[in-house]
Scaffold this motif. Structure first.
Motif, PDB file in Angstrom:
ATOM      1  N   GLY A 213      -9.827   5.473  -3.732  1.00  0.00           N
ATOM      2  CA  GLY A 213     -10.141   4.136  -3.029  1.00  0.00           C
ATOM      3  C   GLY A 213     -10.864   4.191  -1.909  1.00  0.00           C
ATOM      4  O   GLY A 213     -11.349   3.451  -1.275  1.00  0.00           O
ATOM      5  N   ASP A 214     -10.712   5.388  -1.006  1.00  0.00           N
ATOM      6  CA  ASP A 214     -11.179   5.380   0.302  1.00  0.00           C
ATOM      7  C   ASP A 214     -11.494   7.033   0.426  1.00  0.00           C
ATOM      8  O   ASP A 214     -11.445   7.518   1.391  1.00  0.00           O
ATOM      9  CB  ASP A 214     -10.414   5.105   1.395  1.00  0.00           C
ATOM     10  CG  ASP A 214     -11.082   4.956   2.601  1.00  0.00           C
ATOM     11  OD1 ASP A 214     -12.307   4.873   2.736  1.00  0.00           O
ATOM     12  OD2 ASP A 214     -10.297   4.982   3.677  1.00  0.00           O
TER      13      ASP A 214
ATOM     14  N   GLN B 294     -13.937  -5.569  -1.462  1.00  0.00           N
ATOM     15  CA  GLN B 294     -12.455  -5.492  -1.412  1.00  0.00           C
ATOM     16  C   GLN B 294     -12.055  -5.296   0.181  1.00  0.00           C
ATOM     17  O   GLN B 294     -10.860  -5.737   0.465  1.00  0.00           O
ATOM     18  CB  GLN B 294     -12.292  -4.316  -2.339  1.00  0.00           C
ATOM     19  CG  GLN B 294     -12.445  -4.570  -3.721  1.00  0.00           C
ATOM     20  CD  GLN B 294     -12.453  -3.213  -4.495  1.00  0.00           C
ATOM     21  OE1 GLN B 294     -11.901  -2.157  -3.920  1.00  0.00           O
ATOM     22  NE2 GLN B 294     -13.025  -3.257  -5.677  1.00  0.00           N
ATOM     23  N   ILE B 295     -12.779  -4.704   0.784  1.00  0.00           N
ATOM     24  CA  ILE B 295     -12.233  -4.344   2.266  1.00  0.00           C
ATOM     25  C   ILE B 295     -12.505  -5.683   3.079  1.00  0.00           C
ATOM     26  O   ILE B 295     -11.659  -5.913   3.940  1.00  0.00           O
ATOM     27  CB  ILE B 295     -13.182  -3.215   3.100  1.00  0.00           C
ATOM     28  CG1 ILE B 295     -12.804  -1.824   2.575  1.00  0.00           C
ATOM     29  CG2 ILE B 295     -12.830  -3.060   4.379  1.00  0.00           C
ATOM     30  CD1 ILE B 295     -13.690  -0.776   2.839  1.00  0.00           C
TER      31      ILE B 295
ATOM     32  N   GLU C  94      -3.469   5.070   0.150  1.00  0.00           N
ATOM     33  CA  GLU C  94      -2.842   3.663  -0.006  1.00  0.00           C
ATOM     34  C   GLU C  94      -3.751   2.904  -0.653  1.00  0.00           C
ATOM     35  O   GLU C  94      -3.234   1.563  -1.233  1.00  0.00           O
ATOM     36  CB  GLU C  94      -2.718   3.439   1.516  1.00  0.00           C
ATOM     37  CG  GLU C  94      -1.730   3.765   2.350  1.00  0.00           C
ATOM     38  CD  GLU C  94      -2.276   4.842   3.072  1.00  0.00           C
ATOM     39  OE1 GLU C  94      -1.766   5.122   4.344  1.00  0.00           O
ATOM     40  OE2 GLU C  94      -3.224   5.538   2.875  1.00  0.00           O
ATOM     41  N   TRP C  95      -5.107   3.102  -1.085  1.00  0.00           N
ATOM     42  CA  TRP C  95      -6.027   2.438  -1.418  1.00  0.00           C
ATOM     43  C   TRP C  95      -6.298   2.881  -3.101  1.00  0.00           C
ATOM     44  O   TRP C  95      -7.091   2.390  -3.530  1.00  0.00           O
ATOM     45  CB  TRP C  95      -7.319   2.060  -0.918  1.00  0.00           C
ATOM     46  CG  TRP C  95      -7.262   1.513   0.356  1.00  0.00           C
ATOM     47  CD1 TRP C  95      -6.062   0.892   0.849  1.00  0.00           C
ATOM     48  CD2 TRP C  95      -8.369   1.051   1.294  1.00  0.00           C
ATOM     49  NE1 TRP C  95      -6.466   0.438   2.197  1.00  0.00           N
ATOM     50  CE2 TRP C  95      -7.696   0.438   2.298  1.00  0.00           C
ATOM     51  CE3 TRP C  95      -9.734   1.645   1.157  1.00  0.00           C
ATOM     52  CZ2 TRP C  95      -8.572  -0.144   3.451  1.00  0.00           C
ATOM     53  CZ3 TRP C  95     -10.493   0.685   2.236  1.00  0.00           C
ATOM     54  CH2 TRP C  95      -9.994   0.178   3.421  1.00  0.00           C
TER      55      TRP C  95
ATOM     56  N   ILE D 185      -8.093  -1.694 -10.183  1.00  0.00           N
ATOM     57  CA  ILE D 185      -9.376  -1.997  -9.425  1.00  0.00           C
ATOM     58  C   ILE D 185     -10.537  -2.377 -10.250  1.00  0.00           C
ATOM     59  O   ILE D 185     -11.031  -1.533 -11.100  1.00  0.00           O
ATOM     60  CB  ILE D 185      -9.459  -1.134  -8.281  1.00  0.00           C
ATOM     61  CG1 ILE D 185      -8.019  -0.820  -7.534  1.00  0.00           C
ATOM     62  CG2 ILE D 185     -10.721  -1.392  -7.560  1.00  0.00           C
ATOM     63  CD1 ILE D 185      -8.196   0.372  -6.574  1.00  0.00           C
TER      64      ILE D 185
ATOM     65  N   LYS E 269     -16.715  -2.465  -3.144  1.00  0.00           N
ATOM     66  CA  LYS E 269     -15.835  -1.853  -2.395  1.00  0.00           C
ATOM     67  C   LYS E 269     -15.685  -2.656  -1.112  1.00  0.00           C
ATOM     68  O   LYS E 269     -14.852  -2.897  -0.533  1.00  0.00           O
ATOM     69  CB  LYS E 269     -16.235  -0.354  -2.372  1.00  0.00           C
ATOM     70  CG  LYS E 269     -15.052   0.228  -1.730  1.00  0.00           C
ATOM     71  CD  LYS E 269     -13.948   0.684  -2.550  1.00  0.00           C
ATOM     72  CE  LYS E 269     -12.546   0.681  -1.486  1.00  0.00           C
ATOM     73  NZ  LYS E 269     -11.290   0.682  -2.276  1.00  0.00           N
TER      74      LYS E 269
ATOM     75  N   THR F  50       1.780   2.131  -3.305  1.00  0.00           N
ATOM     76  CA  THR F  50       0.587   2.733  -4.147  1.00  0.00           C
ATOM     77  C   THR F  50       0.560   4.108  -3.781  1.00  0.00           C
ATOM     78  O   THR F  50       0.309   4.866  -4.666  1.00  0.00           O
ATOM     79  CB  THR F  50      -0.382   2.042  -3.850  1.00  0.00           C
ATOM     80  OG1 THR F  50      -0.481   0.535  -4.385  1.00  0.00           O
ATOM     81  CG2 THR F  50      -1.816   2.422  -4.394  1.00  0.00           C
ATOM     82  N   GLU F  51       0.668   4.508  -2.262  1.00  0.00           N
ATOM     83  CA  GLU F  51       0.362   5.785  -2.365  1.00  0.00           C
ATOM     84  C   GLU F  51       1.584   6.820  -2.814  1.00  0.00           C
ATOM     85  O   GLU F  51       1.163   7.648  -3.281  1.00  0.00           O
ATOM     86  CB  GLU F  51       0.486   5.919  -0.602  1.00  0.00           C
ATOM     87  CG  GLU F  51       0.519   7.502  -0.180  1.00  0.00           C
ATOM     88  CD  GLU F  51       0.121   7.647   1.118  1.00  0.00           C
ATOM     89  OE1 GLU F  51      -1.038   8.532   1.200  1.00  0.00           O
ATOM     90  OE2 GLU F  51       0.431   7.192   2.231  1.00  0.00           O
TER      91      GLU F  51
ATOM     92  N   ASP G  98       0.924  -1.100   0.100  1.00  0.00           N
ATOM     93  CA  ASP G  98       0.083   0.104  -0.067  1.00  0.00           C
ATOM     94  C   ASP G  98       0.787   1.136  -0.156  1.00  0.00           C
ATOM     95  O   ASP G  98       0.454   2.256  -0.758  1.00  0.00           O
ATOM     96  CB  ASP G  98      -0.875  -0.036   1.258  1.00  0.00           C
ATOM     97  CG  ASP G  98      -1.938  -1.187   1.099  1.00  0.00           C
ATOM     98  OD1 ASP G  98      -2.063  -1.665   0.004  1.00  0.00           O
ATOM     99  OD2 ASP G  98      -3.005  -1.120   2.316  1.00  0.00           O
TER     100      ASP G  98
ATOM    101  N   ARG H 254      -9.261  -7.489   2.876  1.00  0.00           N
ATOM    102  CA  ARG H 254      -8.200  -6.983   3.648  1.00  0.00           C
ATOM    103  C   ARG H 254      -8.437  -7.291   5.105  1.00  0.00           C
ATOM    104  O   ARG H 254      -7.440  -7.384   5.853  1.00  0.00           O
ATOM    105  CB  ARG H 254      -8.082  -5.483   3.575  1.00  0.00           C
ATOM    106  CG  ARG H 254      -8.021  -4.992   1.993  1.00  0.00           C
ATOM    107  CD  ARG H 254      -8.057  -3.287   2.124  1.00  0.00           C
ATOM    108  NE  ARG H 254      -7.239  -2.808   1.092  1.00  0.00           N
ATOM    109  CZ  ARG H 254      -6.104  -2.403   1.112  1.00  0.00           C
ATOM    110  NH1 ARG H 254      -5.280  -2.559   2.243  1.00  0.00           N
ATOM    111  NH2 ARG H 254      -5.359  -1.991  -0.012  1.00  0.00           N
TER     112      ARG H 254
END
Length: 283
Positions: free
Chosen positions: A172-173, A252-253, A192-193, A134, A249, A53-54, A50, A256
């Motif tokens: 993503g969030d 996806q969470i 991060e997402w 995604i 979504k 990604t960020e 993550d 995680r």
């Protein structure tokens, strides 16, 4: 771990005072008082994907004025340090909790404008940035053992909706919880997402979030947000699309948190069932 990180930073920036930050920042985030410009260090384990990604997302937006600028990244003793601008201000969700509807309308209008103007205008086809792709996939729910089969069938039905549109940068969030208000500006934090995907992921998540957490203001605030967004784009947003993308979504969470405590599983299962049945006030 904390002492090691402090020592690493003090070695690089010998004349600073280090302060731990909370509110609007995730992970270990340290403020370096005495740097010019004033910086924070976000610290991740080097194996944290993550974090990569960020960094990719922030570098893509480095001159946008809507995210903190990244100044440097370095690895030391299995830790990845990302040095970026410190954004003073107040977390938008905290302001929403304090001031209610009037302030909320201003915040949700800004959320719509910034998302349409500054984030979703970045198209995958125009960029080389390495970000995850995604997608909305019904197959993802099959692997979740704590989701009952009846719910899995409902998920597949909700996700079976045709849509199109090019892939853009998505946060993503996205929502008030990851936005900092500073003077008249808004800064979008915690990427991060992020990834390449359909803009409806971010749009749906804003609407989902306000309906889940602020039901008494949800119709009003989501309408303000959607009006501000759709005035600047030609994306068709329907209740079924909002439900489909917010369901995706949530799945996806759930991936995680699949190794989390059963209480966490139960809470996200409750949220999934709520999402499948919710009406998001969009025809």
């Amino acid at each position: 771990m904390h002492e090691v990180n402090h020592d690493i930073l003090l070695n690089r920036f010998p004349n600073v005072n280090i302060v731990k930050l909370t509110g609007g920042y995730t992970n270990t985030t340290l403020l370096l008082e005495g740097t010019d410009p004033q910086m924070i260090a976000k610290i991740y384990h080097v194996e944290n994907t993550d974090a990569r990604t960020e960094i990719s997302a922030l570098r893509l937006l480095n001159h946008s004025g809507v995210t903190p600028r990244v100044h440097d990244c370095f690895e030391k003793e299995n830790w990845l340090f990302v040095m970026m601008d410190y954004v003073p201000g107040i977390n938008a969700q905290r302001l929403l909790d304090q001031d209610g509807r009037d302030q909320g309308r201003k915040i949700y209008e800004q959320l719509g404008i910034y998302l349409a103007r500054d984030v979703h205008t970045i198209k995958r086809g125009d960029c080389e940035a390495e970000l995850p792709v995604i997608t909305k996939s019904a197959n993802d729910v099959e692997e979740l053992e704590f989701v009952p089969s009846g719910i899995k069938s409902m998920v597949k039905e909700v996700l079976d909706i045709s849509d199109h549109g090019e892939q853009t940068l998505i946060h993503g969030d996205y929502g008030p919880h990851n936005v900092m208000l500073s003077n008249d500006s808004m800064f979008i934090l915690d990427w991060e997402w992020a990834g390449w995907g359909n803009p409806l992921f971010d749009i749906a998540w804003v609407v989902w979030f306000v309906h889940l957490h602020y039901p008494h203001m949800a119709k009003d605030l989501s309408e303000v947000f959607l009006n501000a967004y759709t005035e600047r784009t030609n994306i068709d947003v329907t209740n079924d699309l909002i439900r489909a993308y917010s369901t995706s979504k949530v799945i996806q969470i759930m991936h995680r948190i699949k190794n989390a405590h059963p209480d966490v599983h139960r809470e996200w299962l409750r949220r999934l069932e709520w999402t499948l049945q919710a009406s998001f006030n969009k025809s």
